[in-house]
Enzyme design. Structure first.
Site, PDB file in Angstrom:
ATOM      1  N   SER A 108      12.414  -3.677  17.779  1.00  0.00           N
ATOM      2  CA  SER A 108      11.488  -3.995  16.699  1.00  0.00           C
ATOM      3  C   SER A 108      11.494  -5.495  16.403  1.00  0.00           C
ATOM      4  CB  SER A 108      11.886  -3.232  15.437  1.00  0.00           C
ATOM      5  OG  SER A 108      11.136  -3.681  14.319  1.00  0.00           O
ATOM      6  N   TYR A 131       5.297  -6.232  15.040  1.00  0.00           N
ATOM      7  CA  TYR A 131       4.665  -6.203  13.727  1.00  0.00           C
ATOM      8  C   TYR A 131       3.688  -7.378  13.733  1.00  0.00           C
ATOM      9  CZ  TYR A 131       7.712  -2.906  11.202  1.00  0.00           C
ATOM     10  OH  TYR A 131       8.360  -1.796  10.749  1.00  0.00           O
ATOM     11  N   LYS A 253       1.191   2.147  18.633  1.00  0.00           N
ATOM     12  CA  LYS A 253       2.065   3.140  18.001  1.00  0.00           C
ATOM     13  C   LYS A 253       1.594   3.408  16.573  1.00  0.00           C
ATOM     14  CE  LYS A 253       6.958   3.882  16.785  1.00  0.00           C
ATOM     15  NZ  LYS A 253       6.951   3.698  15.318  1.00  0.00           N
ATOM     16  N   HIS A 277       5.464   6.956  11.585  1.00  0.00           N
ATOM     17  CA  HIS A 277       6.549   6.078  11.156  1.00  0.00           C
ATOM     18  C   HIS A 277       7.735   6.878  10.626  1.00  0.00           C
ATOM     19  CE1 HIS A 277       7.125   1.735  10.998  1.00  0.00           C
ATOM     20  NE2 HIS A 277       7.941   1.911   9.964  1.00  0.00           N
ATOM     21  N   ARG A 280       7.860   7.855   6.914  1.00  0.00           N
ATOM     22  CA  ARG A 280       8.284   6.826   5.955  1.00  0.00           C
ATOM     23  C   ARG A 280       7.112   6.090   5.297  1.00  0.00           C
ATOM     24  NH1 ARG A 280      13.427   4.906   5.996  1.00  0.00           N
ATOM     25  NH2 ARG A 280      12.852   2.694   5.892  1.00  0.00           N
ATOM     26  N   GLY A 309       8.980  10.869  16.087  1.00  0.00           N
ATOM     27  CA  GLY A 309       9.023  11.404  14.735  1.00  0.00           C
ATOM     28  C   GLY A 309       9.456  12.854  14.683  1.00  0.00           C
ATOM     29  N   GLY A 310      10.604  13.103  14.040  1.00  0.00           N
ATOM     30  CA  GLY A 310      11.042  14.465  13.765  1.00  0.00           C
ATOM     31  C   GLY A 310      11.961  15.093  14.779  1.00  0.00           C
ATOM     32  N   MET A 311      12.108  14.505  15.944  1.00  0.00           N
ATOM     33  CA  MET A 311      12.950  15.118  16.978  1.00  0.00           C
ATOM     34  C   MET A 311      14.426  14.816  16.723  1.00  0.00           C
ATOM     35  SD  MET A 311      10.532  14.331  20.280  1.00  0.00           S
ATOM     36  CE  MET A 311       9.798  12.893  19.505  1.00  0.00           C
TER      37      MET A 311
END
EC number: 1.1.-.-
Length: 380
Positions: A108, A131, A253, A277, A280, A309-311
């Protein structure tokens, strides 16, 4: 693999014990009431797979080719900001583990290791998530540094047009600008291992951004500087400008709807990461697995669709691949490993995920990851 921590859940609990509460909240929390955070994992686990027991079966291979490179598993380490706040050197720890396991590591812009450090660890085999800065000159400098470091895949973040409302971070003084409260100081005192590691490593910094941050800023003014530097949303014009400059793979993304996917594809991007995200940003948003379904139907043959996300397990990865994702990325799970076990944590969590995924593939009789959609039972 350390048998004391055989799952991401076990690593999560160990991480909770080793970290100050404010650091664990930053890693584990979502926004508002954590509704979308929970929905991500919950709806992945509603997916059901159908085994085939009487077919000929040789062996299951997790090897997956993505953008011309073959990885040893169909998942990578997602970009996470401020890793060093959660556990010192965790960014470097996970980059080393990713290189060892031959999976992609994505850095990031607001990570706590520099582009050049991660390039050195991975021998240039890394992804960089940008970003988008408000200033185009800074944008060009970051892109050029990534290119010079050997990065082949640039990821543009689309799902943070505004700073999220995260009650836990506000309570803990980790909003922008951040504050060190008495409550946080007491948490540090009661977690001496974390405190000692921080003293040895030094305070976490935005290492990639360090050359552009004015010297001598206190925490309040640093927060204001970062706030101003990354204000604004990703637009078609911004994507076009980067597409013209970047000769490598370009990925967006944060795509969750067909209209945005169509725009991105027309702009010439090479892939999309379906993401919210990590729950979030928008508590009332849909889960990534649900958004993936519509995108696969419309654009699965036109572009490379990935998901994060979520895994939290190899089973979750298998379910996401069965639902049409070509590749997956995990952010929290690897971080729980690093926070729970330090230098050994990256290898631990990646070994867990690979072993779990291997068991699922062998159980359902799937020889390669591309065939997992043939085992999807509840097609949405």
């Amino acid at each position: 693999m350390d048998s004391r921590y055989p799952s991401v859940e076990a690593l999560t609990e160990k991480a909770r014990q080793r970290m100050p509460g404010f650091a664990f909240d930053y890693l584990s929390g979502g926004c508002f009431s954590d509704v979308n955070l929970a929905r991500n994992t919950q709806e992945i686990r509603e997916i059901q797979l159908q085994p085939h027991y009487l077919r000929d079966f040789k062996e299951a291979s997790q090897k997956t080719t993505l953008f011309g490179k073959t990885y040893d598993a169909p998942f990578g380490i997602a970009p996470v900001g401020l890793q060093g706040l959660m556990w010192p050197n965790s960014c470097e720890i996970l980059a080393k583990a990713a290189k060892h396991h031959n999976i992609p590591f994505c850095l990031s812009t607001v990570g706590t290791a520099s582009i050049e450090t991660i390039a050195d660890i991975t021998k240039g085999d890394f992804w960089f998530q940008l970003y988008h800065p408000a200033d185009n000159d800074l944008r060009d400098k970051l892109i050029e540094r990534a290119y010079q470091a050997g990065c082949k895949t640039l990821v543009l973040l689309a799902d943070t047009p505004t700073f999220a409302y995260r009650p836990k971070e506000i309570r803990n003084g980790l909003s922008i600008p951040p504050q060190m409260t008495l409550r946080n100081i007491l948490q540090i005192i009661t977690h001496p291992r974390w405190a000692i590691e921080q003293l040895i490593t030094g305070s976490p910094e935005f290492k990639t951004m360090k050359p552009y941050i004015p010297k001598g800023l206190n925490m309040k003014h640093l927060g204001l500087f970062m706030n101003k530097t990354f204000s604004g949303r990703l637009t078609e014009d911004k994507i076009k400008a980067i597409r013209d400059k970047w000769s490598g793979n370009l990925v967006i993304k944060g795509i969750v709807n067909p209209a945005d996917a169509e725009r991105a594809i027309k702009l010439g991007v090479d892939g999309l990461i379906v993401s919210n995200h990590g729950g979030r940003q928008l508590d009332s948003g849909e889960s990534t697995i649900n958004a993936l379904g519509d995108l696969v139907k419309k654009y699965g043959s036109e572009t490379t669709l990935m998901m994060d996300g979520g895994m939290r397990s190899g089973v979750d990865i298998a379910s996401s691949l069965a639902s049409g994702a070509k590749f997956t990325f995990l952010g929290r799970a690897p971080m729980y490993g690093a926070c729970a076990m330090g230098k050994q944590g990256g290898d631990q969590v990646l070994s867990i995920l690979k072993r779990q995924l291997q068991q699922v593939m062998e159980q359902v009789g799937c020889e390669k990851t591309d065939d997992l959609p043939l085992h999807l039972l509840n097609r949405k």
